[in-house]
Scaffold this motif. Structure first.
Motif, PDB file in Angstrom:
ATOM      1  N   ARG A 178       0.853  -1.183   0.000  1.00 45.32           N
ATOM      2  CA  ARG A 178       0.000   0.000   0.000  1.00 45.32           C
ATOM      3  C   ARG A 178       0.893   1.238   0.000  1.00 45.32           C
ATOM      4  N   VAL A 179       0.296   2.369   0.398  1.00 48.39           N
ATOM      5  CA  VAL A 179       1.066   3.602   0.347  1.00 48.39           C
ATOM      6  C   VAL A 179       2.229   3.554   1.319  1.00 48.39           C
ATOM      7  N   VAL A 180       1.960   3.056   2.501  1.00 44.61           N
ATOM      8  CA  VAL A 180       3.015   2.921   3.514  1.00 44.61           C
ATOM      9  C   VAL A 180       3.256   1.454   3.772  1.00 44.61           C
ATOM     10  N   SER A 181       4.423   1.171   4.300  1.00 41.62           N
ATOM     11  CA  SER A 181       4.850  -0.219   4.460  1.00 41.62           C
ATOM     12  C   SER A 181       4.909  -0.597   5.931  1.00 41.62           C
ATOM     13  N   GLY A 182       4.639  -1.881   6.187  1.00 41.46           N
ATOM     14  CA  GLY A 182       4.800  -2.436   7.533  1.00 41.46           C
ATOM     15  C   GLY A 182       6.108  -3.181   7.705  1.00 41.46           C
ATOM     16  N   ASP A 183       6.879  -3.278   6.603  1.00 43.53           N
ATOM     17  CA  ASP A 183       8.207  -3.886   6.703  1.00 43.53           C
ATOM     18  C   ASP A 183       9.230  -2.820   7.098  1.00 43.53           C
ATOM     19  N   TYR A 184      10.355  -3.306   7.586  1.00 43.03           N
ATOM     20  CA  TYR A 184      11.380  -2.392   8.103  1.00 43.03           C
ATOM     21  C   TYR A 184      12.745  -2.985   7.815  1.00 43.03           C
ATOM     22  N   TYR A 185      13.633  -2.128   7.378  1.00 43.33           N
ATOM     23  CA  TYR A 185      15.041  -2.531   7.311  1.00 43.33           C
ATOM     24  C   TYR A 185      15.869  -1.292   7.616  1.00 43.33           C
ATOM     25  N   ASP A 186      17.099  -1.519   8.120  1.00 39.45           N
ATOM     26  CA  ASP A 186      17.945  -0.395   8.526  1.00 39.45           C
ATOM     27  C   ASP A 186      19.391  -0.857   8.540  1.00 39.45           C
TER      28      ASP A 186
END
Length: 701
Positions: free
Chosen positions: A466-474
């Motif tokens: 969708r417009v925003v993501s629930g995944d994360y990486y850093d």
């Protein structure tokens, strides 16, 4: 060093709202029928038609004395003008229904009523003439019977006088044709030669009134019986019925000085173009009966009658003319001898009155139905004009309960739904605007550039469903020779997952900063000085001993459990890479086990514990493995391996790792996009079912 790829979204195309910023212009009602002609004559449409110019040309031709050309042009112009006006008038449904009702109901009633009047007129006139015919035949039979009953005397005496019986004068005449006897009492009477031996009929003479004549000739004598049709006899024959007359045509017109009855009614001349006057031979003297009511009108009727000219024996055209009233004929027709005569005409009049009342009621009902139909159509037309101008608040008034009112209710429901959809659309546009802002904010949370670490190449790719993501990486640069890589997957999608992701990202950076020192970490993070993560770093505790991967996962679990709802959780993979020492220390908290691809083959990293945020305390394990130059660390989320094709088969981890092994020598950016492109070709739906995250870390040679 390769640049990290910020997340990209798939925004749905929003539909622009209709122009509704200004109030709609006031609508003018449809012109009534009485103004159609005026609008037609004044409008530009009239000026564009050729018919007025044809009429003008016809007038000019008339002035120039070209009558035929003027008549032709004027006729065509008038016809075309009438057709144009008719077409304009027939645009309105009201006029169409009125014309249809006139042709279907009014005109048939008028025709039936006209046929009934004409039939009654013909019946009454025919009945009156039939009565006169029957009585005339009865008198003719009487004259013929008296003629037959007269016996010959063997020679009439010279002074024989005519015998009169019941008005019939019988005379004995010598049978020698063409001769006559003169006596002191009887003038000479010449018998025409055309009589023959027997004759019976109506005879016309120029010097006397018409007569009913019966003649027979015997060897010795001839018997001639005559009954003059005097006005008194006609009065008796047509007693109580009205006026009767015998009229002659120009083929037999007696001279004006003929010795016959003269009065004002006796000579009636109908001066018609090209015709000769018509004369009354004989007429009755009784007046026309008075009218009994307003419908008892006078009936004028005529019928042909055969007569013989006494001199020539030729047939003379005679017209029988009667003038009577329906009441007199009705009394004559239905006179059964009772004191109270029964009149079927009265019954017919009552039935006709009932029919007339029913017709008036039907006309009223037809007008009401026509007005209801045309009113409903007119309301719908006005409603469509309001909607066309963007006025979706307009409602059609509903006053009845029928199909047309249901149509109006459907129109009102449609406009109400459109108005609701417009409101929802504005809300969705506002929400999309807010999501766009959230997308920009979330983009700032991801690494904007890849950190520079000697001996390592890193690349990250995140494609939100969708417009925003629930995944994360850093990527966290702990020092010049140490890099921390973290990848997380938040439960759910959308705004809630994105908020939880931001919370985890800030918490992870805060925990690392608290043990590494905020001052030394800030320039390496390359974040905006006013970002939320910078504030989290600046509010941390003084420097302490660094946390191991397992300790960091346990600390994050306690914080998420205390600050998130029970149903929310996250999976996390955290690893610290030491390129100079050729080793990697990691911990997996419920995340999909990453893989290390290289000369040693495929190795999966599965040491760790359960997911973060479900339990207050967890025990996480960590593992340290050696890495070699050329080894590739692959970390992904389930959005890359779980999408299915048309047959319901998942893309799968094995297919992903095999694809990466086949293109292991490609640059990391090309390798990541190769995997994303392969996933697009695998799935049938162009939209991603879940957030896709892929992080690649390669140890340089």
């Amino acid at each position: 060093m390769l640049r990290a790829c910020p997340p990209t979204g798939q925004n749905g195309t929003s539909v622009d709202a209709l122009p509704n910023s200004r109030p709609p212009a006031p609508l003018r009602a449809a012109p009534p029928s009485r103004r159609v002609l005026l609008r037609f004559w004044r409008g530009a449409r009239f000026r564009r038609t050729p018919w007025p110019w044809l009429l003008t040309a016809g007038l000019l031709a008339l002035l120039l004395r070209h009558d035929l050309l003027a008549a032709t042009l004027a006729g065509v112009g008038v016809l075309g003008l009438l057709l144009s006006i008719t077409r304009r008038l027939m645009w309105s449904l009201r006029n169409r229904l009125l014309v249809t009702y006139v042709f279907v109901a009014v005109i048939p009633v008028i025709l039936v009523f006209t046929m009934a009047l004409l039939g009654a007129y013909i019946f009454d006139g025919g009945y009156a003439t039939s009565l006169f015919y029957s009585r005339l035949r009865h008198l003719q039979q009487r004259v013929q019977l008296l003629n037959q009953l007269t016996l010959p005397t063997g020679g009439a005496p010279p002074n024989a006088a005519p015998v009169t019986l019941q008005g019939v004068r019988t005379l004995l005449i010598p049978s020698a044709p063409g001769q006559a006897k003169r006596t002191a009492r009887t003038p000479a009477l010449a018998l025409p030669t055309w009589l023959g031996t027997r004759f019976s009929g109506l005879v016309l003479r120029s010097d006397a009134a018409p007569e009913l004549v019966a003649f027979r000739r015997d060897p010795s004598e001839a018997v001639l019986s005559r009954l003059p049709l005097s006005p008194a006899l006609l009065d008796k024959m047509f007693d109580g019925l009205g006026v009767v007359a015998l009229r002659s045509t120009p083929l037999y017109a007696p001279p004006p000085n003929a010795g016959r009855i003269r009065r004002d009614f006796s000579r009636v001349q109908a001066h018609l173009p090209g015709r000769q006057p018509v004369f009354n031979i004989v007429a009755s003297t009784q007046p026309l009966p008075p009218a009994r009511n307003s419908l008892d009108f006078a009936i004028h009727f005529g019928a042909p009658l055969e007569a013989i000219d006494w001199k020539t024996g030729k047939t003379v055209p005679v017209l029988l003319y009667v003038q009577t009233r329906p009441s007199a004929l009705n009394q004559q027709l239905f006179d059964f001898g009772s004191r109270q005569p029964w009149s079927p005409l009265s019954v017919l009049l009552v039935v006709g009155t009932v029919f007339l009342v029913l017709e008036v009621v039907a006309l009223y009902i037809g007008i009401r139905l026509t007005r209801s139909i045309t009113g409903a159509v007119d309301n719908l037309y006005n409603g469509t004009r309001h909607v066309n101008q963007g006025d979706f608040a307009y409602r059609i008034p509903v006053r009845t309960r029928d199909q047309l009112s249901d149509l109006a209710l459907s129109f009102n429901g449609m406009t109400e739904s459109i108005q609701t959809l417009l409101v929802q659309q504005r809300e969705n546009q506002q929400l999309e605007s807010e999501l766009a802002i959230a997308h920009e904010v979330q983009t700032q949370l991801f690494p904007q550039t890849a950190p520079e670490v000697q001996g390592l190449d890193v690349y990250g790719l995140c494609l939100p469903a969708r417009v925003v993501s629930g995944d994360y990486y850093d990527f966290l640069l702990l020092n010049q020779e140490r890099l921390a890589v973290s990848v997380g997957d938040i439960s759910g999608k959308g705004i809630s997952a994105a908020l939880l992701m931001a919370s985890i990202a800030s918490a992870l950076r805060a925990h690392q900063a608290s043990h590494q020192g905020a001052a030394s970490l800030r320039p390496r993070l390359e974040m905006p000085p006013t970002s939320a993560l910078t504030l989290a770093v600046e509010t941390t505790a003084p420097p302490a001993l660094p946390l191991s991967p397992s300790q960091l996962m346990e600390a994050l679990n306690r914080q998420l459990y205390a600050t998130t709802p029970p149903e929310k959780y996250a999976t996390m993979f955290y690893a610290e890479v030491y390129p100079r020492e050729r080793r990697l220390c990691y911990c997996t908290a419920g995340h999909l086990p990453p893989a290390v691809l290289g000369r040693r083959g495929r190795r999966r990293l599965s040491a760790g514990g359960t997911v973060l945020g479900l339990f207050p305390d967890i025990i996480a394990e960590q593992e340290e493995i050696p890495v070699e130059p050329g080894d590739l660390l692959v970390i992904w989320s389930d959005g890359l391996t779980e999408p299915e094709n048309a047959y319901g088969e998942e893309f799968g981890e094995d297919r992903l790792l095999t694809l990466l092994e086949q293109h292991l020598d490609q640059p990391l950016q090309e390798l990541a996009h190769t995997a994303a492109r392969a996933l697009r070709e695998w799935t049938v739906d162009p939209e991603l079912p879940d957030d896709l995250t892929l992080v690649l870390v390669r140890v340089r040679h």
